[in-house]
Design an enzyme around this catalytic site. Structure first.
Site, short mmCIF file in Angstrom:
data_model
loop_
_atom_site.label_atom_id
_atom_site.label_comp_id
_atom_site.label_asym_id
_atom_site.label_seq_id
_atom_site.Cartn_x
_atom_site.Cartn_y
_atom_site.Cartn_z
N ASN A 1 0.87 -1.31 0.23
CA ASN A 1 -0.09 0.18 0.05
C ASN A 1 0.61 1.16 -0.06
O ASN A 1 2.04 1.17 0.44
CB ASN A 1 -0.90 -0.01 1.18
CG ASN A 1 -0.27 -0.21 2.69
OD1 ASN A 1 0.57 -0.69 2.59
ND2 ASN A 1 -0.85 0.54 3.71
N ILE A 2 0.52 2.24 -0.76
CA ILE A 2 1.21 3.32 -1.03
C ILE A 2 0.34 4.54 -0.74
O ILE A 2 -0.64 4.94 -1.63
CB ILE A 2 1.72 3.48 -2.39
CG1 ILE A 2 2.75 2.11 -2.89
CG2 ILE A 2 2.79 4.66 -2.56
CD1 ILE A 2 3.06 2.13 -4.23
N GLU A 3 0.70 5.12 0.30
CA GLU A 3 -0.29 6.30 0.61
C GLU A 3 0.19 7.66 0.33
O GLU A 3 1.34 7.85 -0.41
CB GLU A 3 -0.42 6.47 2.24
CG GLU A 3 -1.04 5.15 2.73
CD GLU A 3 -1.19 4.82 4.25
OE1 GLU A 3 -0.78 5.81 5.12
OE2 GLU A 3 -1.85 4.10 4.66
N CYS B 1 -4.11 0.87 -2.61
CA CYS B 1 -3.94 -0.25 -1.91
C CYS B 1 -2.97 -1.42 -2.33
O CYS B 1 -2.80 -1.30 -3.50
CB CYS B 1 -5.34 -1.13 -1.78
SG CYS B 1 -6.65 -0.29 -1.02
N CYS C 1 -10.83 -3.15 -4.31
CA CYS C 1 -9.81 -4.07 -4.59
C CYS C 1 -10.38 -5.17 -4.94
O CYS C 1 -9.97 -6.02 -6.08
CB CYS C 1 -8.90 -4.47 -3.42
SG CYS C 1 -7.70 -3.09 -3.17
N GLU D 1 -3.20 -4.41 -3.01
CA GLU D 1 -3.80 -5.60 -3.91
C GLU D 1 -3.81 -4.93 -5.47
O GLU D 1 -3.48 -5.57 -6.36
CB GLU D 1 -5.04 -5.89 -3.46
CG GLU D 1 -5.47 -6.63 -2.00
CD GLU D 1 -5.51 -5.64 -0.96
OE1 GLU D 1 -5.01 -4.58 -0.97
OE2 GLU D 1 -6.11 -6.07 -0.03
#
Ligand code: THU
Length: 137
Positions: A48-50, A59, A93, A61
């Protein structure tokens, strides 16, 4: 559930654990790792990359699936997802998975120690779903 060997299942969980460690999650502090098995046997991981502009993050996935599709793999044969608590994939997702998966695709949720918390299938986690066939009128 379609034939996924114990070895493959373990390999997917291991990859998902690796990617979970790469989470860029300074806002939620919730780390997610995902690994998808593509039709050609390749495994694609995602984390996950915020983002400081929150909705711009993605997310784990979807990162994994979009990596696979970008490399020309449009069929996802299995997915493993790792979180601290075996958390479930979000609705968005699930819908993205649905686009590239068969109804009986195995879905494995594990915790960050690698213990399987829940196992299901694509149809099991997104019953009566909308998909590409619905547009073939
Ligand atoms: N997250 C995922 O990576 N996958 C999911 O299916 C649920 C949520 C991430 C998004 C965000 O970075 C953090 O978990 C908290 O929502």
């Amino acid at each position: 559930m379609n034939g996924l060997t114990i070895e493959l299942k373990q390999a997917l969980i291991d990859q998902a654990r690796l990617y979970q460690k790469r989470a860029y999650n300074p806002y939620s502090h919730y780390a997610v790792g995902a690994a998808v098995l593509a039709e050609d046997g390749q495994v694609y991981g995602g984390t996950n990359i915020e983002n400081s502009a929150y909705p711009s993050g993605l997310c784990a996935e979807r990162v994994a699936i979009f990596r696979a599709v970008s490399e020309g793999n449009r069929k996802i044969k299995a997915i493993a997802i790792v979180t601290c608590n075996g958390g479930s994939p979000c609705g968005a997702c699930r819908q993205v998975m649905r686009e590239f998966a068969a109804a009986d695709m195995p879905v494995i949720l594990a915790n960050d120690e690698g213990d399987i918390i829940f196992e299901s299938t694509m149809d099991g986690i997104l019953p009566r779903s909308f998909g590409p066939e619905d547009l073939e009128i």
